[in-house]
Design a protein around this motif. Structure first.
Motif, PDB file in Angstrom:
ATOM      1  N   ILE A  78     -25.325   0.019   2.777  1.00  0.00           N
ATOM      2  CA  ILE A  78     -24.484   0.096   1.579  1.00  0.00           C
ATOM      3  C   ILE A  78     -23.338   1.071   1.803  1.00  0.00           C
ATOM      4  O   ILE A  78     -22.185   0.776   1.471  1.00  0.00           O
ATOM      5  CB  ILE A  78     -25.336   0.494   0.356  1.00  0.00           C
ATOM      6  N   LEU A  79     -23.613   2.233   2.388  1.00  0.00           N
ATOM      7  CA  LEU A  79     -22.568   3.226   2.622  1.00  0.00           C
ATOM      8  C   LEU A  79     -21.549   2.742   3.651  1.00  0.00           C
ATOM      9  O   LEU A  79     -20.340   2.956   3.488  1.00  0.00           O
ATOM     10  CB  LEU A  79     -23.185   4.552   3.065  1.00  0.00           C
ATOM     11  N   ILE A  80     -22.010   2.083   4.705  1.00  0.00           N
ATOM     12  CA  ILE A  80     -21.089   1.556   5.710  1.00  0.00           C
ATOM     13  C   ILE A  80     -20.193   0.477   5.110  1.00  0.00           C
ATOM     14  O   ILE A  80     -18.982   0.467   5.346  1.00  0.00           O
ATOM     15  CB  ILE A  80     -21.866   1.028   6.930  1.00  0.00           C
ATOM     16  N   CYS A  81     -20.768  -0.407   4.319  1.00  0.00           N
ATOM     17  CA  CYS A  81     -19.972  -1.449   3.663  1.00  0.00           C
ATOM     18  C   CYS A  81     -18.951  -0.847   2.699  1.00  0.00           C
ATOM     19  O   CYS A  81     -17.800  -1.297   2.648  1.00  0.00           O
ATOM     20  CB  CYS A  81     -20.872  -2.431   2.928  1.00  0.00           C
ATOM     21  N   ALA A  82     -19.351   0.168   1.956  1.00  0.00           N
ATOM     22  CA  ALA A  82     -18.427   0.819   1.031  1.00  0.00           C
ATOM     23  C   ALA A  82     -17.284   1.485   1.788  1.00  0.00           C
ATOM     24  O   ALA A  82     -16.114   1.411   1.370  1.00  0.00           O
ATOM     25  CB  ALA A  82     -19.171   1.847   0.185  1.00  0.00           C
ATOM     26  N   ALA A  83     -17.584   2.118   2.929  1.00  0.00           N
ATOM     27  CA  ALA A  83     -16.542   2.756   3.736  1.00  0.00           C
ATOM     28  C   ALA A  83     -15.586   1.709   4.306  1.00  0.00           C
ATOM     29  O   ALA A  83     -14.362   1.912   4.306  1.00  0.00           O
ATOM     30  CB  ALA A  83     -17.172   3.574   4.854  1.00  0.00           C
ATOM     31  N   LEU A  84     -16.111   0.598   4.774  1.00  0.00           N
ATOM     32  CA  LEU A  84     -15.254  -0.463   5.314  1.00  0.00           C
ATOM     33  C   LEU A  84     -14.368  -1.070   4.235  1.00  0.00           C
ATOM     34  O   LEU A  84     -13.190  -1.335   4.469  1.00  0.00           O
ATOM     35  CB  LEU A  84     -16.111  -1.547   5.973  1.00  0.00           C
ATOM     36  N   ILE A  85     -14.919  -1.276   3.056  1.00  0.00           N
ATOM     37  CA  ILE A  85     -14.129  -1.814   1.944  1.00  0.00           C
ATOM     38  C   ILE A  85     -13.014  -0.841   1.574  1.00  0.00           C
ATOM     39  O   ILE A  85     -11.878  -1.247   1.320  1.00  0.00           O
ATOM     40  CB  ILE A  85     -15.036  -2.128   0.736  1.00  0.00           C
ATOM     41  N   ALA A  86     -13.311   0.456   1.565  1.00  0.00           N
ATOM     42  CA  ALA A  86     -12.295   1.460   1.245  1.00  0.00           C
ATOM     43  C   ALA A  86     -11.192   1.466   2.303  1.00  0.00           C
ATOM     44  O   ALA A  86     -10.001   1.581   1.973  1.00  0.00           O
ATOM     45  CB  ALA A  86     -12.936   2.839   1.139  1.00  0.00           C
ATOM     46  N   MET A  87     -11.559   1.328   3.583  1.00  0.00           N
ATOM     47  CA  MET A  87     -10.547   1.307   4.648  1.00  0.00           C
ATOM     48  C   MET A  87      -9.654   0.072   4.546  1.00  0.00           C
ATOM     49  O   MET A  87      -8.433   0.177   4.688  1.00  0.00           O
ATOM     50  CB  MET A  87     -11.222   1.349   6.017  1.00  0.00           C
ATOM     51  N   VAL A  88     -10.246  -1.076   4.293  1.00  0.00           N
ATOM     52  CA  VAL A  88      -9.453  -2.302   4.157  1.00  0.00           C
ATOM     53  C   VAL A  88      -8.519  -2.194   2.956  1.00  0.00           C
ATOM     54  O   VAL A  88      -7.347  -2.580   3.025  1.00  0.00           O
ATOM     55  CB  VAL A  88     -10.376  -3.537   4.043  1.00  0.00           C
ATOM     56  N   ALA A  89      -9.003  -1.649   1.864  1.00  0.00           N
ATOM     57  CA  ALA A  89      -8.161  -1.471   0.673  1.00  0.00           C
ATOM     58  C   ALA A  89      -7.002  -0.517   0.959  1.00  0.00           C
ATOM     59  O   ALA A  89      -5.878  -0.757   0.511  1.00  0.00           O
ATOM     60  CB  ALA A  89      -9.001  -0.954  -0.489  1.00  0.00           C
ATOM     61  N   ALA A  90      -7.251   0.547   1.733  1.00  0.00           N
ATOM     62  CA  ALA A  90      -6.190   1.492   2.076  1.00  0.00           C
ATOM     63  C   ALA A  90      -5.137   0.841   2.968  1.00  0.00           C
ATOM     64  O   ALA A  90      -3.933   1.064   2.786  1.00  0.00           O
ATOM     65  CB  ALA A  90      -6.780   2.721   2.761  1.00  0.00           C
ATOM     66  N   VAL A  91      -5.564   0.020   3.912  1.00  0.00           N
ATOM     67  CA  VAL A  91      -4.618  -0.679   4.787  1.00  0.00           C
ATOM     68  C   VAL A  91      -3.764  -1.657   3.977  1.00  0.00           C
ATOM     69  O   VAL A  91      -2.543  -1.709   4.145  1.00  0.00           O
ATOM     70  CB  VAL A  91      -5.371  -1.407   5.921  1.00  0.00           C
ATOM     71  N   ILE A  92      -4.398  -2.413   3.104  1.00  0.00           N
ATOM     72  CA  ILE A  92      -3.657  -3.370   2.283  1.00  0.00           C
ATOM     73  C   ILE A  92      -2.684  -2.646   1.357  1.00  0.00           C
ATOM     74  O   ILE A  92      -1.535  -3.063   1.203  1.00  0.00           O
ATOM     75  CB  ILE A  92      -4.625  -4.271   1.492  1.00  0.00           C
ATOM     76  N   ALA A  93      -3.112  -1.549   0.765  1.00  0.00           N
ATOM     77  CA  ALA A  93      -2.226  -0.782  -0.112  1.00  0.00           C
ATOM     78  C   ALA A  93      -1.038  -0.240   0.679  1.00  0.00           C
ATOM     79  O   ALA A  93       0.100  -0.251   0.185  1.00  0.00           O
ATOM     80  CB  ALA A  93      -2.993   0.366  -0.773  1.00  0.00           C
ATOM     81  N   GLY A  94      -1.272   0.220   1.898  1.00  0.00           N
ATOM     82  CA  GLY A  94      -0.175   0.704   2.738  1.00  0.00           C
ATOM     83  C   GLY A  94       0.799  -0.406   3.093  1.00  0.00           C
ATOM     84  O   GLY A  94       2.017  -0.193   3.116  1.00  0.00           O
ATOM     85  N   MET A  95       0.272  -1.590   3.374  1.00  0.00           N
ATOM     86  CA  MET A  95       1.142  -2.726   3.689  1.00  0.00           C
ATOM     87  C   MET A  95       1.989  -3.126   2.477  1.00  0.00           C
ATOM     88  O   MET A  95       3.171  -3.430   2.616  1.00  0.00           O
ATOM     89  CB  MET A  95       0.301  -3.906   4.165  1.00  0.00           C
ATOM     90  N   VAL A  96       1.385  -3.122   1.309  1.00  0.00           N
ATOM     91  CA  VAL A  96       2.118  -3.457   0.087  1.00  0.00           C
ATOM     92  C   VAL A  96       3.199  -2.412  -0.176  1.00  0.00           C
ATOM     93  O   VAL A  96       4.343  -2.744  -0.508  1.00  0.00           O
ATOM     94  CB  VAL A  96       1.156  -3.583  -1.117  1.00  0.00           C
TER      95      VAL A  96
END
Length: 59
Positions: free
Chosen positions: A14-32
């Protein structure tokens, strides 16, 4: 009670999945954010891009 046991048994996953989701969201936000600033998403200039003129029509 079963739910609590399941969570405690899978806490690492659960913690690894949450960390990966947070990283993907940060990358997408940076791209936007970069896209809104007009920066190229590929990191290079638009001079040799086949889509030159269509993704930044104001330039």
């Amino acid at each position: 009670m079963k739910m609590l046991a399941w969570i405690s048994g899978n806490i690492a996953t659960i913690l690894i999945c949450a960390a990966l989701i947070a990283m993907v969201a940060a990358v997408i936000a940076g791209m936007v954010r970069d896209r809104k600033k007009g920066k190229a998403s590929c990191g290079c200039g638009c001079a040799k891009c086949p889509m030159n003129g269509s993704c930044h029509p104001g330039k």
